[in-house]
Design an enzyme around this catalytic site. Structure first.
Site, PDB file in Angstrom:
ATOM      1  N   ASP A 134      10.468  -9.323   9.642  1.00 50.56           N
ATOM      2  CA  ASP A 134      10.916  -8.491   8.521  1.00 50.56           C
ATOM      3  C   ASP A 134      11.784  -7.336   9.035  1.00 50.56           C
ATOM      4  OD1 ASP A 134      11.102  -7.988   5.851  1.00 50.56           O
ATOM      5  OD2 ASP A 134       9.156  -6.993   5.659  1.00 50.56           O
ATOM      6  N   GLY A 152       0.808  -1.208   0.000  1.00 49.75           N
ATOM      7  CA  GLY A 152       0.000   0.000   0.000  1.00 49.75           C
ATOM      8  C   GLY A 152       0.844   1.261   0.000  1.00 49.75           C
TER       9      GLY A 152
HETATM   10  N1  LIG Z   1       4.884   5.665  10.666  1.00 46.80           N
HETATM   11  C1  LIG Z   1       5.536   6.205   9.652  1.00 46.80           C
HETATM   12  N2  LIG Z   1       6.010   7.462   9.720  1.00 46.80           N
HETATM   13  C2  LIG Z   1       6.699   8.007   8.702  1.00 46.80           C
HETATM   14  N3  LIG Z   1       6.959   7.358   7.534  1.00 46.80           N
HETATM   15  C3  LIG Z   1       6.499   6.103   7.406  1.00 46.80           C
HETATM   16  C4  LIG Z   1       5.774   5.461   8.437  1.00 46.80           C
HETATM   17  N4  LIG Z   1       5.465   4.208   8.018  1.00 46.80           N
HETATM   18  C5  LIG Z   1       5.980   4.080   6.802  1.00 46.80           C
HETATM   19  N5  LIG Z   1       6.599   5.204   6.401  1.00 46.80           N
HETATM   20  C6  LIG Z   1       7.284   5.418   5.139  1.00 46.80           C
HETATM   21  O1  LIG Z   1       6.407   5.075   4.084  1.00 46.80           O
HETATM   22  C7  LIG Z   1       7.088   4.341   3.071  1.00 46.80           C
HETATM   23  C8  LIG Z   1       6.379   3.027   2.811  1.00 46.80           C
HETATM   24  O2  LIG Z   1       6.378   2.266   3.981  1.00 46.80           O
HETATM   25  P1  LIG Z   1       5.858   0.775   4.058  1.00 46.80           P
HETATM   26  O3  LIG Z   1       6.043   0.322   5.457  1.00 46.80           O
HETATM   27  O4  LIG Z   1       4.490   0.691   3.478  1.00 46.80           O
HETATM   28  O5  LIG Z   1       6.763  -0.002   3.037  1.00 46.80           O
HETATM   29  P2  LIG Z   1       8.304  -0.384   3.064  1.00 46.80           P
HETATM   30  O6  LIG Z   1       8.704  -0.819   4.440  1.00 46.80           O
HETATM   31  O7  LIG Z   1       9.098   0.716   2.463  1.00 46.80           O
HETATM   32  O8  LIG Z   1       8.326  -1.610   2.068  1.00 46.80           O
HETATM   33  P3  LIG Z   1       7.740  -3.054   2.289  1.00 46.80           P
HETATM   34  O9  LIG Z   1       6.288  -2.923   2.578  1.00 46.80           O
HETATM   35  O10 LIG Z   1       7.995  -3.715   0.979  1.00 46.80           O
HETATM   36  O11 LIG Z   1       8.510  -3.671   3.419  1.00 46.80           O
HETATM   37  C9  LIG Z   1       8.518   4.175   3.557  1.00 46.80           C
HETATM   38  O12 LIG Z   1       9.310   5.160   2.936  1.00 46.80           O
HETATM   39  C10 LIG Z   1       8.470   4.446   5.030  1.00 46.80           C
HETATM   40  O13 LIG Z   1       9.651   5.034   5.510  1.00 46.80           O
END
Ligand SMILES: Nc1ncnc2c1ncn2[C@@H]1O[C@H](COP(=O)(O)OP(=O)(O)OP(=O)(O)O)[C@@H](O)[C@H]1O
Length: 516
Positions: free
Chosen positions: A330, A217
């Site tokens: 993860d 997402g």
């Molecule tokens: N609580 C949060 N505060 C600030 N930024 C966030 C937060 N959660 C996620 N992000 C940012 O949003 C982006 C997408 O995060 P998400 O956790 O959906 O995926 P990811 O960890 O990058 O990838 P994957 O889901 O494949 O592990 C990333 O750049 C992450 O740093």
């Protein structure tokens, strides 16, 4: 000396006599009203996990003293008692070694949900409006939204809760008490279990700039116009007619169920979630510094004091998580966020508790570099030890900006991790304590790896914690205001360190005055 120090085997060791040692941990956990590391039945010793690949690996954990000269007694903290209901029958009743496994079981079943320790961490924690915790059994249940009933039933292999009712009749998790002004009481949002619909536009959370996209997402910045607080909004489109969308929803639902039960300063705080016509949105604590991965990309590899500081906090979060029979699965730089004060927040709980063949396949589609050999080899029954391996990889990532074996790609990397006897290269510039710590994490035999709580006692971190000036930043890892003078480190500055070879040649104290 920790009580487990002299043990020759890690079998039947658990987290129950130690907890996270971070100062911030104790403070915040008390304020959250939950304890650390409730008593657990050892899970690793009882699970026969040694395959041919592990045959030559170390037979057991024998303490951290290989590189350390410090052998003094070290009293362990007593675990804090949680005021909330803990499923003792589950956590102490298992002899199959499946305690942690069940919490990450492929079914993601309602039974699993009932086995999780319920801590009442929820949205209001950052707003000081939390109501007192109550046991699950006393909580009313909330109906699931019909559009998601199909998704939620994916969570359960049986489709039934442990009380025998189908998951569409009643949500396995309690509804939290809500305050009229709390984010959880925002129209259409919910915490801890089912979803409630909201006519779009009623949410108090306004969607802001795009922060990034994950596998499951998009993430946006959000703003609560009533509170003036920011959040991160994780969003998935609610289209349930294809397998990928179903998996995304399942993943986010998984994350909600887990995060809504957690409250720890080193775990990103869940605020609530909301279902609209098109999207399922999850509101999370906003961590503005971004991920460790992003910081490494922008600023390069970290110095050892920063690695120590971050590692201690990651471990504090992991010890808390593992104490609740939950495996993150993860752990990597991209899933660890850093706030502007250097406080670490474990994020992205979408993989936690997922061990279906499908999700394992999905994780292979992602990056295998942080995966433990037993995960790569699809061994049954992952334990908390997989997070410890991934932590070792993450430390190498912090030290070099790259995960171990990043020179290999795809199948070659998977082969290297899963099939070879090699261990990742450890950079020479790290101290002996750091090297020893990493080696302990990266033992191919998962039963030989220390637990997160044990690792918190390792000299690599223990020395560090005595030097922590405030809750999150060690002296060496945070900038100091310049007052015109600078004292070089003295022996007195690093009493623990000076017993170690690496630090025996410290310069004599001198003060350099800046020109007026
Ligand atoms: N609580 C949060 N505060 C600030 N930024 C966030 C937060 N959660 C996620 N992000 C940012 O949003 C982006 C997408 O995060 P998400 O956790 O959906 O995926 P990811 O960890 O990058 O990838 P994957 O889901 O494949 O592990 C990333 O750049 C992450 O740093």
């Amino acid at each position: 000396m920790p009580t487990w120090w002299g043990r020759k085997s890690c079998k039947n060791k658990d987290d129950n006599h130690s907890n996270s040692r971070g100062i911030s941990t104790d403070r915040d956990i008390k304020s959250c009203g939950v304890g650390v590391d409730p008593p657990l039945t050892p899970t690793r010793g009882g699970t026969p996990r040694c395959s041919r690949e592990f045959a030559g690996a170390s037979s057991g954990f024998s303490g951290f003293d290989s590189d350390s000269t410090e052998k003094k007694g070290h009293p362990l903290p007593r675990p804090l008692l949680s005021p909330v209901s803990i499923h003792q029958d589950h956590v102490s009743g298992s002899t199959s070694g499946s305690t942690s496994v069940s919490s990450v079981s492929s079914s993601g079943s309602a039974e699993d949900q009932s086995q999780l320790v319920v801590s009442r961490g929820h949205s209001d924690v950052k707003f000081n409006e939390r109501a007192s915790p109550k046991a699950v059994s006393n909580r009313p249940t909330s109906p699931l939204h019909q559009r998601l009933s199909g998704v939620v039933s994916l969570e359960s292999s049986t489709g039934r809760n442990d009380d025998g009712r189908s998951s569409s009749e009643c949500h396995p998790l309690p509804r939290p008490p809500t305050s009229p002004t709390s984010p959880s009481a925002v129209h259409g949002s919910r915490i801890g279990g089912g979803y409630e619909t909201s006519p779009s536009g009623f949410s108090k959370w306004k969607k802001g700039k795009f922060l990034g996209r994950g596998t499951f997402g998009q993430v946006y910045q959000g703003f609560n116009s009533e509170k003036g607080k920011m959040c991160a909004i994780k969003e998935v489109n609610v289209i349930t007619d294809d397998q990928t969308s179903k998996e995304c929803l399942k993943q986010l639902n998984q994350e909600i169920n887990l995060l809504s039960q957690l409250c720890h300063p080193n775990i990103v705080q869940y605020y609530g979630s909301e279902l609209s016509e098109e999207t399922l949105s999850v509101y999370l604590e906003y961590v503005s510094g971004g991920s460790i991965h992003k910081l490494l990309k922008e600023y390069g590899s970290f110095t050892e004091p920063v690695i120590q500081n971050y590692t201690r906090q990651i471990l504090a979060g992991l010890a808390y998580l593992h104490g609740r029979n939950t495996v993150h699965r993860d752990i990597k730089g991209a899933n660890i966020l850093v706030d502007p004060n250097g406080e670490i927040k474990l994020a992205d709980f979408g993989m936690a508790k997922h061990v279906t063949a499908f999700s394992t396949m999905l994780s292979f589609k992602g990056s295998p570099y942080w995966m433990a050999p037993e995960v790569v080899m699809s061994q049954n029954g992952y334990t908390r030890a997989v997070d410890v391996w991934s932590l070792g990889c993450t430390i190498l990532e912090m030290a070099t900006s790259k995960p171990p074996w990043s020179q290999f790609e795809g199948v070659a990397a998977i082969f290297k991790i899963g099939n070879s006897k090699d261990t990742p290269e450890i950079p020479d510039h790290l101290s002996n304590d750091a090297k020893n710590f990493i080696r302990l994490c990266l033992q191919r035999n998962p039963t030989a790896r220390p637990t997160a709580s044990q690792l918190l006692e390792h000299p690599f971190l223990r020395v560090h914690t005595t030097r922590v000036a405030n809750n999150s930043m060690p002296k060496d890892a945070s900038p100091r205001p310049f007052d015109g003078s600078y004292s070089l480190p003295t022996r007195e500055s690093y009493p623990g360190r000076l017993s170690h070879d690496n630090y025996q040649r410290q310069p004599v104290s001198r003060t350099i005055k800046s020109p007026r």
